[in-house]
Motif scaffolding. Structure first.
Motif, PDB file in Angstrom:
ATOM      1  N   VAL A 272       2.366  -1.609  -7.303  1.00 41.89           N
ATOM      2  CA  VAL A 272       2.375  -2.455  -6.115  1.00 41.89           C
ATOM      3  C   VAL A 272       3.435  -1.943  -5.146  1.00 41.89           C
ATOM      4  CG1 VAL A 272       1.537  -4.535  -7.292  1.00 41.89           C
ATOM      5  CG2 VAL A 272       4.000  -4.133  -7.110  1.00 41.89           C
ATOM      6  N   PHE A 273       3.206  -2.214  -3.873  1.00 43.07           N
ATOM      7  CA  PHE A 273       4.204  -1.954  -2.842  1.00 43.07           C
ATOM      8  C   PHE A 273       4.921  -3.272  -2.576  1.00 43.07           C
ATOM      9  CE2 PHE A 273       1.175   1.375  -0.912  1.00 43.07           C
ATOM     10  CZ  PHE A 273       1.704   2.375  -1.701  1.00 43.07           C
TER      11      PHE A 273
ATOM     12  N   ALA B 255      -0.971  -1.193  -4.582  1.00 37.01           N
ATOM     13  CA  ALA B 255      -1.055   0.093  -3.877  1.00 37.01           C
ATOM     14  C   ALA B 255      -2.504   0.497  -3.645  1.00 37.01           C
ATOM     15  CB  ALA B 255      -0.305   1.167  -4.654  1.00 37.01           C
ATOM     16  N   GLU B 256      -3.379   0.133  -4.572  1.00 39.51           N
ATOM     17  CA  GLU B 256      -4.788   0.511  -4.433  1.00 39.51           C
ATOM     18  C   GLU B 256      -5.447  -0.155  -3.232  1.00 39.51           C
ATOM     19  OE1 GLU B 256      -7.069  -2.569  -7.430  1.00 39.51           O
ATOM     20  OE2 GLU B 256      -6.174  -0.775  -8.288  1.00 39.51           O
ATOM     21  N   TYR B 257      -4.914  -1.300  -2.767  1.00 43.00           N
ATOM     22  CA  TYR B 257      -5.486  -1.949  -1.594  1.00 43.00           C
ATOM     23  C   TYR B 257      -5.267  -1.097  -0.351  1.00 43.00           C
ATOM     24  CZ  TYR B 257      -6.103  -6.321  -4.218  1.00 43.00           C
ATOM     25  OH  TYR B 257      -6.482  -7.279  -5.121  1.00 43.00           O
TER      26      TYR B 257
ATOM     27  N   ASN C 223      -3.479   1.752   7.536  1.00 48.58           N
ATOM     28  CA  ASN C 223      -3.311   0.424   6.928  1.00 48.58           C
ATOM     29  C   ASN C 223      -1.856   0.187   6.522  1.00 48.58           C
ATOM     30  OD1 ASN C 223      -6.030  -0.026   7.255  1.00 48.58           O
ATOM     31  ND2 ASN C 223      -6.546   0.351   5.120  1.00 48.58           N
ATOM     32  N   PHE C 224      -1.231   1.193   5.945  1.00 52.16           N
ATOM     33  CA  PHE C 224       0.174   1.102   5.552  1.00 52.16           C
ATOM     34  C   PHE C 224       1.047   0.795   6.764  1.00 52.16           C
ATOM     35  CE2 PHE C 224       4.171   3.624   5.169  1.00 52.16           C
ATOM     36  CZ  PHE C 224       4.806   2.855   4.196  1.00 52.16           C
ATOM     37  N   LEU C 225       0.855   1.547   7.843  1.00 46.37           N
ATOM     38  CA  LEU C 225       1.654   1.352   9.049  1.00 46.37           C
ATOM     39  C   LEU C 225       1.432  -0.040   9.641  1.00 46.37           C
ATOM     40  CD1 LEU C 225       3.701   2.793  10.829  1.00 46.37           C
ATOM     41  CD2 LEU C 225       1.802   3.655  12.189  1.00 46.37           C
TER      42      LEU C 225
END
Length: 152
Positions: free
Chosen positions: A62-63, A117-119, A126-128
């Protein structure tokens, strides 16, 4: 290489390298995230902390992405603070006990997300967007409840 490390590399390649620093003990990264608002020519900066770990309940990486907005005081309406949580897509407002250098404890107000993290699946856009949401919502809470002052 972890998912987060790969995304950080992409952020550095996109020109954010000077604003991203590793934390001690491999505890993740600190990103001094720049926010530009339409009503000002100045940039506002919000620290966003990024880490990745294996969640034992989910058995998935997970993040953990979070930003400190200030300390809870009696002058802050908990109801008003909770109303600000509705503006998060993946972010939430949380309180965390923080030990001060003098040994006293304060409640820190954080905007954060814990997301598998897989999401994000290595998708930098998406991360940004998630990092931006955390930074922008924390900055808004800081401006609204602390008048933009240093909330430490």
């Amino acid at each position: 290489m972890s998912n987060l490390a790969s995304l950080i590399e992409q952020a550095v390649a996109a020109g954010y390298g000077a604003n991203i620093k590793p934390l001690d003990n491999n505890a993740g990264h600190q990103w001094d995230y720049a926010l530009k608002y339409a009503d000002s020519d100045k940039l506002r900066y919000q620290y966003v902390y990024l880490s990745e770990y294996l969640d034992p309940k989910l058995n998935k990486n997970v993040f953990f992405i979070r930003s400190f907005a200030g300390h809870l005081t009696p002058a802050i309406s908990s109801v008003d603070l909770l109303r600000e949580a509705e503006y998060g897509f993946v972010s939430m407002i949380c309180l965390k006990k923080m030990k001060q250098p003098d040994g006293t404890e304060k409640e820190g107000i954080y905007l954060q997300t814990v997301i598998p993290a897989e999401y994000i699946n290595g998708n930098y856009v998406n991360f940004l967007a998630i990092v931006h949401e955390i930074a922008a919502n924390a900055d808004y809470v800081e401006k609204k409840f602390f008048a933009g002052a240093d909330a430490n």
